[in-house]
Design a protein around this motif. Structure first.
Motif, PDB file in Angstrom:
ATOM      1  N   MET A   1      60.782  33.746  71.429  1.00 57.82           N
ATOM      2  CA  MET A   1      60.281  33.600  72.784  1.00 57.82           C
ATOM      3  C   MET A   1      60.196  32.127  73.153  1.00 57.82           C
ATOM      4  N   GLN A   2      60.128  31.849  74.438  1.00 52.81           N
ATOM      5  CA  GLN A   2      59.991  30.490  74.935  1.00 52.81           C
ATOM      6  C   GLN A   2      58.659  30.383  75.674  1.00 52.81           C
ATOM      7  N   THR A   3      57.879  29.367  75.340  1.00 52.63           N
ATOM      8  CA  THR A   3      56.573  29.203  75.970  1.00 52.63           C
ATOM      9  C   THR A   3      56.748  28.735  77.412  1.00 52.63           C
ATOM     10  N   ALA A   4      55.872  29.252  78.275  1.00 53.71           N
ATOM     11  CA  ALA A   4      56.037  29.019  79.709  1.00 53.71           C
ATOM     12  C   ALA A   4      55.060  27.994  80.270  1.00 53.71           C
TER      13      ALA A   4
ATOM     14  N   ALA B   1      49.929  21.742  70.073  1.00 52.58           N
ATOM     15  CA  ALA B   1      50.645  22.417  68.985  1.00 52.58           C
ATOM     16  C   ALA B   1      51.950  23.024  69.470  1.00 52.58           C
ATOM     17  N   VAL B   2      51.907  23.660  70.633  1.00 52.25           N
ATOM     18  CA  VAL B   2      53.094  24.273  71.230  1.00 52.25           C
ATOM     19  C   VAL B   2      53.162  23.817  72.675  1.00 52.25           C
ATOM     20  N   ARG B   3      54.309  23.253  73.063  1.00 54.21           N
ATOM     21  CA  ARG B   3      54.459  22.705  74.403  1.00 54.21           C
ATOM     22  C   ARG B   3      55.290  23.621  75.289  1.00 54.21           C
ATOM     23  N   GLU B   4      55.210  23.399  76.577  1.00 52.65           N
ATOM     24  CA  GLU B   4      56.011  24.159  77.531  1.00 52.65           C
ATOM     25  C   GLU B   4      57.503  23.985  77.222  1.00 52.65           C
ATOM     26  N   GLY B   5      58.222  25.095  77.152  1.00 54.44           N
ATOM     27  CA  GLY B   5      59.652  25.057  76.856  1.00 54.44           C
ATOM     28  C   GLY B   5      59.998  25.191  75.391  1.00 54.44           C
TER      29      GLY B   5
ATOM     30  N   GLU C   1      52.464  35.458  74.981  1.00 52.54           N
ATOM     31  CA  GLU C   1      51.892  34.117  74.895  1.00 52.54           C
ATOM     32  C   GLU C   1      51.531  33.802  73.453  1.00 52.54           C
ATOM     33  N   VAL C   2      51.585  32.537  73.105  1.00 52.76           N
ATOM     34  CA  VAL C   2      51.132  32.090  71.793  1.00 52.76           C
ATOM     35  C   VAL C   2      49.654  31.749  71.880  1.00 52.76           C
ATOM     36  N   ARG C   3      48.882  32.267  70.934  1.00 46.93           N
ATOM     37  CA  ARG C   3      47.452  31.996  70.892  1.00 46.93           C
ATOM     38  C   ARG C   3      47.022  31.771  69.440  1.00 46.93           C
ATOM     39  N   ARG C   4      45.863  31.121  69.281  1.00 45.15           N
ATOM     40  CA  ARG C   4      45.325  30.877  67.943  1.00 45.15           C
ATOM     41  C   ARG C   4      44.200  31.871  67.658  1.00 45.15           C
ATOM     42  N   VAL C   5      44.246  32.455  66.458  1.00 43.18           N
ATOM     43  CA  VAL C   5      43.189  33.383  66.053  1.00 43.18           C
ATOM     44  C   VAL C   5      41.915  32.586  65.767  1.00 43.18           C
ATOM     45  N   ILE C   6      40.847  32.960  66.440  1.00 42.23           N
ATOM     46  CA  ILE C   6      39.554  32.277  66.269  1.00 42.23           C
ATOM     47  C   ILE C   6      38.632  33.074  65.365  1.00 42.23           C
ATOM     48  N   ALA C   7      38.670  34.388  65.478  1.00 46.24           N
ATOM     49  CA  ALA C   7      37.806  35.252  64.678  1.00 46.24           C
ATOM     50  C   ALA C   7      38.532  36.566  64.412  1.00 46.24           C
ATOM     51  N   VAL C   8      38.130  37.245  63.306  1.00 43.62           N
ATOM     52  CA  VAL C   8      38.760  38.507  62.915  1.00 43.62           C
ATOM     53  C   VAL C   8      37.701  39.600  62.814  1.00 43.62           C
ATOM     54  N   ALA C   9      38.115  40.791  62.369  1.00 38.40           N
ATOM     55  CA  ALA C   9      37.217  41.942  62.316  1.00 38.40           C
ATOM     56  C   ALA C   9      35.922  41.615  61.562  1.00 38.40           C
ATOM     57  N   GLY C  10      34.790  41.998  62.161  1.00 39.57           N
ATOM     58  CA  GLY C  10      33.490  41.770  61.550  1.00 39.57           C
ATOM     59  C   GLY C  10      32.810  40.491  61.975  1.00 39.57           C
ATOM     60  N   ASP C  11      33.571  39.556  62.581  1.00 40.94           N
ATOM     61  CA  ASP C  11      32.996  38.287  63.028  1.00 40.94           C
ATOM     62  C   ASP C  11      32.266  38.463  64.357  1.00 40.94           C
ATOM     63  N   GLU C  12      31.256  37.601  64.551  1.00 40.89           N
ATOM     64  CA  GLU C  12      30.532  37.557  65.825  1.00 40.89           C
ATOM     65  C   GLU C  12      30.863  36.246  66.529  1.00 40.89           C
ATOM     66  N   VAL C  13      31.281  36.363  67.781  1.00 42.07           N
ATOM     67  CA  VAL C  13      31.689  35.200  68.570  1.00 42.07           C
ATOM     68  C   VAL C  13      30.680  34.990  69.692  1.00 42.07           C
TER      69      VAL C  13
ATOM     70  N   GLY D   1      43.648  29.769  73.477  1.00 39.65           N
ATOM     71  CA  GLY D   1      44.654  28.726  73.541  1.00 39.65           C
ATOM     72  C   GLY D   1      44.060  27.397  73.103  1.00 39.65           C
ATOM     73  N   ASP D   2      44.895  26.527  72.539  1.00 37.24           N
ATOM     74  CA  ASP D   2      44.397  25.222  72.082  1.00 37.24           C
ATOM     75  C   ASP D   2      43.990  24.335  73.252  1.00 37.24           C
ATOM     76  N   ASN D   3      44.639  24.493  74.383  1.00 36.03           N
ATOM     77  CA  ASN D   3      44.267  23.744  75.581  1.00 36.03           C
ATOM     78  C   ASN D   3      43.179  24.560  76.294  1.00 36.03           C
ATOM     79  N   ARG D   4      41.948  24.411  75.835  1.00 38.63           N
ATOM     80  CA  ARG D   4      40.879  25.348  76.172  1.00 38.63           C
ATOM     81  C   ARG D   4      40.541  25.414  77.655  1.00 38.63           C
ATOM     82  N   THR D   5      40.813  24.384  78.408  1.00 39.25           N
ATOM     83  CA  THR D   5      40.451  24.403  79.831  1.00 39.25           C
ATOM     84  C   THR D   5      41.502  25.081  80.698  1.00 39.25           C
ATOM     85  N   GLN D   6      42.691  25.382  80.124  1.00 34.32           N
ATOM     86  CA  GLN D   6      43.768  25.961  80.929  1.00 34.32           C
ATOM     87  C   GLN D   6      44.300  27.289  80.400  1.00 34.32           C
ATOM     88  N   ALA D   7      43.755  27.791  79.307  1.00 38.45           N
ATOM     89  CA  ALA D   7      44.325  28.962  78.655  1.00 38.45           C
ATOM     90  C   ALA D   7      43.660  30.257  79.109  1.00 38.45           C
ATOM     91  N   ASN D   8      44.499  31.247  79.388  1.00 33.96           N
ATOM     92  CA  ASN D   8      44.021  32.608  79.617  1.00 33.96           C
ATOM     93  C   ASN D   8      43.989  33.307  78.258  1.00 33.96           C
TER      94      ASN D   8
END
Length: 207
Positions: free
Chosen positions: A75-78, A85-89, A116-128, A173-180
């Protein structure tokens, strides 16, 4: 060649009939084998060899295509939601069969509209949860070296704390102010909501 006695006259000379028969035998073509022509027909033709080679190439290419389709994705990031970490294009190669994620993994998420590419922050059993100092996982504030923007919840997003059920991950997303991300749509189901783990990123731009 042996000739019977009736083929000769009283003087010992061949009779006219015997002479005609001998002349006919002399004129008749000899039926001899042609080993060279037989060898040529037994040998596979050049066209046949080329066709066989093309069939083999097509088979190998088809098998490789199936491996790429069923095991790997591209896939190509948009946008810049995963910057830096991952840039547009950028081109992203991911492995479809790897879905045993850990915190920090990069994954491809299908949010129903696009991948979309995203980073895993928490997994099963974790409280966020979040507080004024940022992200809190299982009661501990998170210091994330890869993140260069402020990490806060969205005002119109989900409510906290969130405890992840089996088969769920919380992604951002790593760019926390712009990521859905999960701050808007909540935890993601691993089987139905993710495509696989990112294996490599091919940079398309140098800025």
């Amino acid at each position: 060649m042996y000739q019977p006695a009736e083929d000769f006259d009283v003087s010992g000379r061949p009779t006219p009939a015997a002479q005609q028969a001998e002349a006919a035998r002399a004129r008749a073509p000899r039926k001899e084998g042609s080993p060279k022509s037989e060898n040529r027909t037994d040998e596979p033709s050049l066209i046949g060899e080329l066709i066989l080679l093309l069939v083999k190439i097509a088979f190998v290419a088809g098998f490789a295509g199936m491996v790429l389709v069923f095991l790997f994705g591209l896939m190509q990031t948009a946008d810049e939601s995963m910057s830096p970490a991952v840039r547009e294009g950028d081109l992203v190669v991911y492995y479809r069969l790897q879905k045993d994620y850990s915190a920090g993994d990069l994954v491809v998420v299908n949010n129903g509209e696009r991948k979309e590419v995203r980073r895993v922050i928490a997994v099963a059993g974790d409280e966020v949860s979040f507080d004024e100092d940022g992200l809190v996982i299982n009661g501990y504030h998170q210091s994330e070296e890869r993140i260069f923007t402020e990490t806060l919840p969205y005002a119109d997003g989900i409510t906290y704390p969130v405890v992840l059920a089996d088969g769920q991950v919380f992604v951002m997303g790593d760019n926390r102010t712009q990521a859905n991300d999960s701050r808007m749509y909540g935890p993601v189901d691993v089987e139905s909501g993710t495509e696989g783990e990112v294996m490599t990123v091919i940079r398309r731009r140098n800025f």
